[in-house]
Motif scaffolding. Structure first.
Motif, PDB file in Angstrom:
ATOM      1  N   ALA A   1      18.341  11.507  24.044  1.00  0.00           N
ATOM      2  CA  ALA A   1      16.478  11.943  23.824  1.00  0.00           C
ATOM      3  C   ALA A   1      15.501  10.994  22.626  1.00  0.00           C
ATOM      4  O   ALA A   1      14.475  10.678  23.635  1.00  0.00           O
ATOM      5  CB  ALA A   1      16.210  13.260  23.550  1.00  0.00           C
ATOM      6  N   LYS A   2      15.899  10.618  21.754  1.00  0.00           N
ATOM      7  CA  LYS A   2      15.056   9.935  20.849  1.00  0.00           C
ATOM      8  C   LYS A   2      14.600   8.118  21.571  1.00  0.00           C
ATOM      9  O   LYS A   2      13.708   8.110  21.408  1.00  0.00           O
ATOM     10  CB  LYS A   2      16.285   9.780  20.261  1.00  0.00           C
ATOM     11  CG  LYS A   2      14.543   9.102  18.590  1.00  0.00           C
ATOM     12  CD  LYS A   2      15.307   9.373  16.679  1.00  0.00           C
ATOM     13  CE  LYS A   2      13.901   8.835  16.000  1.00  0.00           C
ATOM     14  NZ  LYS A   2      14.861   9.130  14.780  1.00  0.00           N
ATOM     15  N   LYS A   3      16.126   8.038  21.570  1.00  0.00           N
ATOM     16  CA  LYS A   3      16.346   6.726  22.616  1.00  0.00           C
ATOM     17  C   LYS A   3      15.175   6.727  23.274  1.00  0.00           C
ATOM     18  O   LYS A   3      14.211   5.655  23.690  1.00  0.00           O
ATOM     19  CB  LYS A   3      17.174   6.676  22.445  1.00  0.00           C
ATOM     20  CG  LYS A   3      17.708   4.903  23.133  1.00  0.00           C
ATOM     21  CD  LYS A   3      19.415   4.309  22.953  1.00  0.00           C
ATOM     22  CE  LYS A   3      19.700   3.064  23.264  1.00  0.00           C
ATOM     23  NZ  LYS A   3      21.143   2.970  23.499  1.00  0.00           N
ATOM     24  N   ALA A   4      15.380   7.499  24.455  1.00  0.00           N
ATOM     25  CA  ALA A   4      14.479   7.850  25.712  1.00  0.00           C
ATOM     26  C   ALA A   4      12.660   7.598  25.427  1.00  0.00           C
ATOM     27  O   ALA A   4      11.983   6.660  25.934  1.00  0.00           O
ATOM     28  CB  ALA A   4      14.715   8.866  26.240  1.00  0.00           C
ATOM     29  N   GLU A   5      12.394   8.204  24.579  1.00  0.00           N
ATOM     30  CA  GLU A   5      10.762   8.446  23.744  1.00  0.00           C
ATOM     31  C   GLU A   5      10.819   6.989  23.343  1.00  0.00           C
ATOM     32  O   GLU A   5       9.500   6.553  23.311  1.00  0.00           O
ATOM     33  CB  GLU A   5      11.011   9.807  22.789  1.00  0.00           C
ATOM     34  CG  GLU A   5       9.555  10.075  21.948  1.00  0.00           C
ATOM     35  CD  GLU A   5       9.826  10.959  21.649  1.00  0.00           C
ATOM     36  OE1 GLU A   5       8.853  11.144  20.617  1.00  0.00           O
ATOM     37  OE2 GLU A   5      10.426  11.854  21.744  1.00  0.00           O
ATOM     38  N   LYS A   6      11.763   6.893  22.637  1.00  0.00           N
ATOM     39  CA  LYS A   6      11.055   5.315  21.821  1.00  0.00           C
ATOM     40  C   LYS A   6      11.119   4.370  23.099  1.00  0.00           C
ATOM     41  O   LYS A   6       9.628   3.023  23.392  1.00  0.00           O
ATOM     42  CB  LYS A   6      11.735   4.942  21.118  1.00  0.00           C
ATOM     43  CG  LYS A   6      11.908   5.101  19.549  1.00  0.00           C
ATOM     44  CD  LYS A   6      13.232   4.615  18.348  1.00  0.00           C
ATOM     45  CE  LYS A   6      12.741   3.990  18.018  1.00  0.00           C
ATOM     46  NZ  LYS A   6      13.513   3.429  16.595  1.00  0.00           N
TER      47      LYS A   6
ATOM     48  N   GLU B   1      28.856  20.608  18.358  1.00  0.00           N
ATOM     49  CA  GLU B   1      27.728  20.038  17.439  1.00  0.00           C
ATOM     50  C   GLU B   1      27.310  18.433  17.690  1.00  0.00           C
ATOM     51  O   GLU B   1      26.899  17.833  17.187  1.00  0.00           O
ATOM     52  CB  GLU B   1      28.618  19.923  16.484  1.00  0.00           C
ATOM     53  CG  GLU B   1      28.551  21.160  15.419  1.00  0.00           C
ATOM     54  CD  GLU B   1      29.066  21.649  14.164  1.00  0.00           C
ATOM     55  OE1 GLU B   1      29.906  20.690  13.349  1.00  0.00           O
ATOM     56  OE2 GLU B   1      29.410  22.750  13.871  1.00  0.00           O
ATOM     57  N   ARG B   2      28.523  17.779  18.123  1.00  0.00           N
ATOM     58  CA  ARG B   2      28.913  16.082  18.243  1.00  0.00           C
ATOM     59  C   ARG B   2      28.197  15.633  20.056  1.00  0.00           C
ATOM     60  O   ARG B   2      26.693  15.539  19.694  1.00  0.00           O
ATOM     61  CB  ARG B   2      30.277  15.790  18.415  1.00  0.00           C
ATOM     62  CG  ARG B   2      30.547  14.182  19.466  1.00  0.00           C
ATOM     63  CD  ARG B   2      31.094  13.599  17.925  1.00  0.00           C
ATOM     64  NE  ARG B   2      30.372  12.210  17.989  1.00  0.00           N
ATOM     65  CZ  ARG B   2      30.741  11.110  17.914  1.00  0.00           C
ATOM     66  NH1 ARG B   2      30.677  11.293  16.673  1.00  0.00           N
ATOM     67  NH2 ARG B   2      30.345   9.676  18.661  1.00  0.00           N
ATOM     68  N   LYS B   3      27.999  16.326  20.751  1.00  0.00           N
ATOM     69  CA  LYS B   3      27.756  16.451  22.235  1.00  0.00           C
ATOM     70  C   LYS B   3      25.812  17.112  21.769  1.00  0.00           C
ATOM     71  O   LYS B   3      24.915  16.449  22.232  1.00  0.00           O
ATOM     72  CB  LYS B   3      27.873  17.857  23.179  1.00  0.00           C
ATOM     73  CG  LYS B   3      28.874  17.791  23.684  1.00  0.00           C
ATOM     74  CD  LYS B   3      29.466  18.673  25.094  1.00  0.00           C
ATOM     75  CE  LYS B   3      30.642  18.501  25.442  1.00  0.00           C
ATOM     76  NZ  LYS B   3      31.978  19.405  25.722  1.00  0.00           N
ATOM     77  N   GLU B   4      25.685  17.988  20.811  1.00  0.00           N
ATOM     78  CA  GLU B   4      23.836  17.996  20.102  1.00  0.00           C
ATOM     79  C   GLU B   4      23.625  17.278  19.365  1.00  0.00           C
ATOM     80  O   GLU B   4      22.426  16.500  19.513  1.00  0.00           O
ATOM     81  CB  GLU B   4      23.862  19.626  19.878  1.00  0.00           C
ATOM     82  CG  GLU B   4      22.708  19.756  19.015  1.00  0.00           C
ATOM     83  CD  GLU B   4      21.871  20.097  20.008  1.00  0.00           C
ATOM     84  OE1 GLU B   4      20.849  20.030  20.167  1.00  0.00           O
ATOM     85  OE2 GLU B   4      21.981  20.413  21.620  1.00  0.00           O
TER      86      GLU B   4
END
Length: 50
Positions: free
Chosen positions: A20-25, A10-13
């Motif tokens: 992914a969100k940081k890379a998208e931003k 769960e932590r890894k997910e």
């Protein structure tokens, strides 16, 4: 019977989603910067021509 929680997975997910969100931003920020660059150069050329 309920399954045992897998805290590591769960932590890894969560970390994967966060990355992914940081890379998208970051990609959006870079794209916005690239879009604004040509406008600045065009304005500089107009100002020097006048």
């Amino acid at each position: 019977m309920a399954r045992a929680p897998n805290y590591g997975q769960e932590r890894k997910e969560r970390d994967r989603q966060k990355a992914a969100k940081k890379a998208e931003k970051l990609a959006a920020k870079v794209a916005a910067k690239e879009r604004s660059k040509p406008e600045d150069k065009a304005n500089a050329e107009v100002e020097t021509a006048e």
